[in-house]
Design an enzyme around this catalytic site. Structure first.
Site, mmCIF file in Angstrom:
data_model
loop_
_atom_site.group_PDB
_atom_site.id
_atom_site.type_symbol
_atom_site.label_atom_id
_atom_site.label_comp_id
_atom_site.label_asym_id
_atom_site.label_seq_id
_atom_site.Cartn_x
_atom_site.Cartn_y
_atom_site.Cartn_z
ATOM 1 C CD1 TRP A 29 49.413 44.305 42.356
ATOM 2 C CD2 TRP A 29 49.190 42.787 44.255
ATOM 3 N NE1 TRP A 29 49.075 43.108 41.776
ATOM 4 C CE2 TRP A 29 48.896 42.200 42.823
ATOM 5 C CE3 TRP A 29 49.157 42.483 45.391
ATOM 6 C CZ2 TRP A 29 48.818 40.747 42.808
ATOM 7 C CZ3 TRP A 29 49.027 40.828 45.258
ATOM 8 C CH2 TRP A 29 48.609 40.238 44.232
ATOM 9 C CD GLU A 65 44.630 45.036 51.060
ATOM 10 O OE1 GLU A 65 45.326 45.017 50.087
ATOM 11 O OE2 GLU A 65 43.504 44.184 50.895
ATOM 12 C CB CYS A 87 49.773 50.730 40.248
ATOM 13 S SG CYS A 87 49.947 50.039 38.387
ATOM 14 C CB VAL A 88 44.318 48.497 40.122
ATOM 15 C CG1 VAL A 88 43.956 46.984 39.903
ATOM 16 C CG2 VAL A 88 44.083 49.199 41.418
ATOM 17 C CB THR A 93 39.923 37.186 36.169
ATOM 18 O OG1 THR A 93 40.613 38.120 37.331
ATOM 19 C CG2 THR A 93 40.932 36.061 36.004
ATOM 20 C CG HIS A 95 41.021 40.050 41.253
ATOM 21 N ND1 HIS A 95 40.391 38.935 42.205
ATOM 22 C CD2 HIS A 95 41.757 40.878 42.232
ATOM 23 C CE1 HIS A 95 41.048 39.178 43.539
ATOM 24 N NE2 HIS A 95 41.439 40.408 43.419
ATOM 25 C CG PHE A 120 41.334 58.037 43.225
ATOM 26 C CD1 PHE A 120 40.927 56.797 43.915
ATOM 27 C CD2 PHE A 120 41.479 57.651 41.803
ATOM 28 C CE1 PHE A 120 40.584 55.598 43.459
ATOM 29 C CE2 PHE A 120 41.240 56.565 41.410
ATOM 30 C CZ PHE A 120 40.884 55.517 42.001
ATOM 31 N NE ARG A 134 47.782 56.828 31.732
ATOM 32 C CZ ARG A 134 48.191 56.651 30.410
ATOM 33 N NH1 ARG A 134 49.167 55.861 30.397
ATOM 34 N NH2 ARG A 134 47.412 56.817 29.460
HETATM 35 C C1 DLZ Z 1 45.001 40.507 44.028
HETATM 36 C C2 DLZ Z 1 45.396 41.547 43.320
HETATM 37 C C3 DLZ Z 1 45.672 41.571 41.840
HETATM 38 C C4 DLZ Z 1 45.311 40.491 41.145
HETATM 39 N N1 DLZ Z 1 46.041 42.748 41.472
HETATM 40 C C5 DLZ Z 1 46.344 43.878 42.164
HETATM 41 C C6 DLZ Z 1 46.696 44.895 41.197
HETATM 42 O O1 DLZ Z 1 46.922 45.045 40.089
HETATM 43 N N2 DLZ Z 1 46.892 46.228 42.129
HETATM 44 C C7 DLZ Z 1 46.924 46.186 43.388
HETATM 45 O O2 DLZ Z 1 47.192 47.286 44.113
HETATM 46 N N3 DLZ Z 1 46.475 45.109 44.017
HETATM 47 C C8 DLZ Z 1 46.121 44.052 43.393
HETATM 48 N N4 DLZ Z 1 45.657 42.793 44.046
HETATM 49 C C9 DLZ Z 1 45.777 42.989 45.462
HETATM 50 C C10 DLZ Z 1 44.676 43.543 46.248
HETATM 51 O O3 DLZ Z 1 44.505 44.966 46.145
HETATM 52 C C11 DLZ Z 1 44.402 43.063 47.868
HETATM 53 O O4 DLZ Z 1 45.410 43.194 48.137
HETATM 54 C C12 DLZ Z 1 44.154 41.591 47.684
HETATM 55 O O5 DLZ Z 1 42.989 41.421 47.146
HETATM 56 C C13 DLZ Z 1 43.993 41.229 49.331
HETATM 57 O O6 DLZ Z 1 42.901 42.004 49.832
#
Ligand code: DLZ
Length: 160
Positions: A29, A65, A87-88, A93, A95, A120, A134
């Site tokens: 992702w 995961e 990377c999130v 929302t 989430h 981490f 970063r």
């Molecule tokens: C669903 C989701 C969203 C909205 N954003 C991210 C993100 O910014 N970074 C990331 O690594 N994963 C994201 N995911 C996917 C979740 O990590 C996960 O793969 C799903 O919720 C399925 O379990």
């Protein structure tokens, strides 16, 4: 307030990784960012002596995961440390909060449950620009930082 280059470490103090083995679990992702984290981690491990054959890379769909991916890797291969890269990026929302909490808790638990360090290397940013900065931009590369941390933790483990 400005942030220093987070990857600016004293290279002389990094132990030799020539006899160390590493697993890397990387989330797909935000692939443009996580591929840079992966390159940074690989280059840094090799710069400090790690051999290609001693680095096992596995991909997972998202940062959530990373925990199970790292656990599977730990149970399948004899590695000294596992680096988790993801990377999130905050959306509209909550989430973001749940993914960050889940992966932080998961990786913390792996550190306590297994006899090896799990590093981490997850960026948690407010936007894509912060992530770019970063992952090889003006604030360094969290992949480099995670690799150095892994080497230092393996050395500490051996020392004890
Ligand atoms: C669903 C989701 C969203 C909205 N954003 C991210 C993100 O910014 N970074 C990331 O690594 N994963 C994201 N995911 C996917 C979740 O990590 C996960 O793969 C799903 O919720 C399925 O379990």
């Amino acid at each position: 307030m400005s942030t220093a280059d987070l990857s600016d470490y004293d290279q002389g103090s990094v132990p030799d990784a020539g006899k160390m083995t590493f697993g890397i679990v990387v989330s797909d992702w935000n692939h443009d960012i996580t591929s840079s984290l992966l390159n940074g981690a690989l280059n840094t491990l090799k710069k400090h002596g790690a051999k290609n054959k001693n680095i096992i890379v596995r991909h997972v769909p998202g940062s959530f995961e990373l925990t199970i991916g790292a656990q599977l890797l730990a149970e399948s291969y004899d590695v000294d440390a596992i680096i988790c890269l993801g990377c999130v990026i905050q959306g509209e929302t909550p989430h973001f909060t749940y993914i960050c909490q889940g992966v932080t808790y998961g990786i913390t638990k792996l550190n306590l449950d297994y006899g090896i360090p799990f590093i981490f290397g997850v960026l948690t940013t407010l936007n894509h620009d912060q992530a770019l900065e970063r992952s090889g931009g003006k604030h360094g590369n969290k992949g480099d930082e995670a690799a150095v941390t892994a080497i230092k933790m393996v050395a500490l483990d051996r020392e004890m």
